[in-house]
Design an enzyme around this catalytic site. Sequence first.
Site, PDB file in Angstrom:
ATOM      1  CD1 TRP A 136       4.972  60.367 -19.492  1.00  0.00           C
ATOM      2  CD2 TRP A 136       2.847  60.605 -20.145  1.00  0.00           C
ATOM      3  NE1 TRP A 136       4.869  61.547 -20.200  1.00  0.00           N
ATOM      4  CE2 TRP A 136       3.578  61.714 -20.605  1.00  0.00           C
ATOM      5  CE3 TRP A 136       1.475  60.532 -20.433  1.00  0.00           C
ATOM      6  CZ2 TRP A 136       2.994  62.746 -21.358  1.00  0.00           C
ATOM      7  CZ3 TRP A 136       0.898  61.548 -21.170  1.00  0.00           C
ATOM      8  CH2 TRP A 136       1.658  62.640 -21.626  1.00  0.00           C
ATOM      9  CG  ASP A 201      12.671  60.273 -27.048  1.00  0.00           C
ATOM     10  OD1 ASP A 201      11.612  59.781 -26.592  1.00  0.00           O
ATOM     11  OD2 ASP A 201      12.680  60.954 -28.087  1.00  0.00           O
ATOM     12  CD  GLU A 204       6.930  63.426 -22.322  1.00  0.00           C
ATOM     13  OE1 GLU A 204       6.006  64.076 -22.843  1.00  0.00           O
ATOM     14  OE2 GLU A 204       7.041  63.222 -21.096  1.00  0.00           O
TER      15      GLU A 204
HETATM   16  C1  NOJ Z   1       3.176  62.734 -28.199  1.00  0.00           C
HETATM   17  C2  NOJ Z   1       4.372  63.603 -28.387  1.00  0.00           C
HETATM   18  O1  NOJ Z   1       5.152  63.178 -29.441  1.00  0.00           O
HETATM   19  C3  NOJ Z   1       5.164  63.655 -27.145  1.00  0.00           C
HETATM   20  O2  NOJ Z   1       6.291  64.437 -27.311  1.00  0.00           O
HETATM   21  C4  NOJ Z   1       4.308  64.188 -26.052  1.00  0.00           C
HETATM   22  O3  NOJ Z   1       5.049  64.281 -24.883  1.00  0.00           O
HETATM   23  C5  NOJ Z   1       3.101  63.309 -25.834  1.00  0.00           C
HETATM   24  N1  NOJ Z   1       2.402  63.091 -27.055  1.00  0.00           N
HETATM   25  C6  NOJ Z   1       2.178  63.916 -24.816  1.00  0.00           C
HETATM   26  O4  NOJ Z   1       1.718  65.154 -25.209  1.00  0.00           O
HETATM   27  C1  NOJ Z   2       6.222  67.283 -25.261  1.00  0.00           C
HETATM   28  C2  NOJ Z   2       7.690  67.324 -25.447  1.00  0.00           C
HETATM   29  O1  NOJ Z   2       8.043  66.371 -26.422  1.00  0.00           O
HETATM   30  C3  NOJ Z   2       8.407  67.034 -24.153  1.00  0.00           C
HETATM   31  O2  NOJ Z   2       9.800  67.193 -24.337  1.00  0.00           O
HETATM   32  C4  NOJ Z   2       7.934  67.950 -23.074  1.00  0.00           C
HETATM   33  O3  NOJ Z   2       8.543  67.582 -21.862  1.00  0.00           O
HETATM   34  C5  NOJ Z   2       6.429  67.893 -22.930  1.00  0.00           C
HETATM   35  N1  NOJ Z   2       5.787  68.098 -24.191  1.00  0.00           N
HETATM   36  C6  NOJ Z   2       5.931  68.970 -21.970  1.00  0.00           C
HETATM   37  O4  NOJ Z   2       6.265  70.235 -22.447  1.00  0.00           O
END
Ligand code: NOJ
Ligand code: NOJ
Length: 496
Positions: A136, A201, A204
């Site tokens: 992650w 960020d 993610e």
């Molecule tokens: C890619 C997404 O851009 C990100 O925001 C998300 O947290 C991860 N995949 C996991 O779903």
């Molecule tokens: C993807 C988003 O980009 C992130 O900000 C969020 O924490 C996760 N999904 C779970 O909702």
Amino acid sequence: MSSIFKSILFFSFVFTFGFPTSSWSLDLNAQFGRSADLLMQNLFRNDIAPGAVIAATSKQNPEYFYHWVRDAGLVLETSLDLYESGRVNSAQKQRLQKFFLDHVLFSQKAQQNSLNAGGLGEPKFFVDAQVYTGPWGRPQNDGPALRSSSLTRVLSIAIRENWPQLEELKKILYQSQLPAQSMLKMDLEYVTKHWHDINVDLWEEVYGHHFYTLMTQRKALLVGSQVAQAFGDPNAAQYYLQQSQRIGQDLNRFWDPNRGYIYATLSYAGTVSKPVTKNARPTNKVLNKSQLDSAIILAVLHSETADDAFSFTDDRVISTFQKLADSFNAIYPINKNTAAAPAWGRYPEDTYDGYQTNSVGNPWVLTTAGAAEYLYRLAMKLRQRNSVTINQYNIDFYTRTAQLPNLQIGKTLVRGTADYNQMLQNMMNEADRYFSRVLLHSHSDGSLSEQINRHTGFMQGATNLSWSHASVITAKLSRDRANSFADLRKSNRGRR
Ligand code: NOJ
Ligand code: NOJ
């Protein structure tokens, strides 16, 4: 009411009156009620530990049945808003109070568990508070900041209402001893030591220094400084305050006067590899982003402080808002339907479609509702101002979003004049048009997913995303607060 019927109704009113009318407001109330119910359903389930916050109900495609620290902090804030709103009955208040107490204990367990893994910046947990140790993007340092700010609010309500669990809560949350063992102290110490660090960020995806993350850290330390003072820890209080001021200065670097917006990320250090690999490390991929990102507006919504830094009325924020509106308006085909304001995504170059990363990005519910909330709260702030002076950075916003004709740089609008009132009303109406964008695309049963398909307008991605519902609830509560000032709604008296 079926979605289609709802849209037909909606359109007919729009074409008749130029803005949505009271029957649309009823839908807004209904959506608020459904969102509150559905959020509560996500919190009270027998397949999760009490106090856990699932990001969404989707267990697969996508896998969102986890407790994210960021989502949990935002949902806690929203449930505290609900608790204090006067919109919930005493039985619901009791349930919420139980959730707050369970949540403290759950978060304490999660926080402790993270110490044996990647540390307090661990972003994601199983619903039994075990750390998700798979590949992650980590650490995500907005987590401890959002956690400590939101838990502090629980504490202050417990003090105000003198809860029977108060003494126990205080012990769990704040003790001045070092090395820190109490929850707030651990998070605050972590924030002071790590705000300089490169981290991942809120989306993610990117390693660097992030405006959103720093805003949450600045607020956490400012709030934390008051807590430390109250708990007889004056040196810490001073240190937290000083660090929060340093962050405040650092935030100025994110503003680019040439492009006219605040950047999402500086010191860019690579992206989280996709698919995420074990011990994810930054890849060398170039940051192929304009840096224009709705995370800036979310930062303002989530990190308001009494001292008003980088707040709603800051022209740098106002300018960023307009750039986002123009950009999203142009790229999503559903925005060609102009009956409602443009749906917003995360950032223009997004490639995450709610299931896969290497696809095409869509508008999101929480960013579109966030645009509505920003405008409601901005209108409330401007109402307390004496005047607004038009400059090169805010002229587009006041022309396009606040819809004031014939503006020129240097012109000053003065509170109490017809122009000024018109500006506030237009802003409220535009906020409603953003809200109606969310309603236009919500399921007829009020359930909300993460995204809105950019072509078809159908909900897409994680189902019943807690944060989507939270964003509708906080936007609606902001609207209600703004509506309680008669002068913000002069032209629509009698409307709720
Ligand atoms: C890619 C997404 O851009 C990100 O925001 C998300 O947290 C991860 N995949 C996991 O779903
Ligand atoms: C993807 C988003 O980009 C992130 O900000 C969020 O924490 C996760 N999904 C779970 O909702």
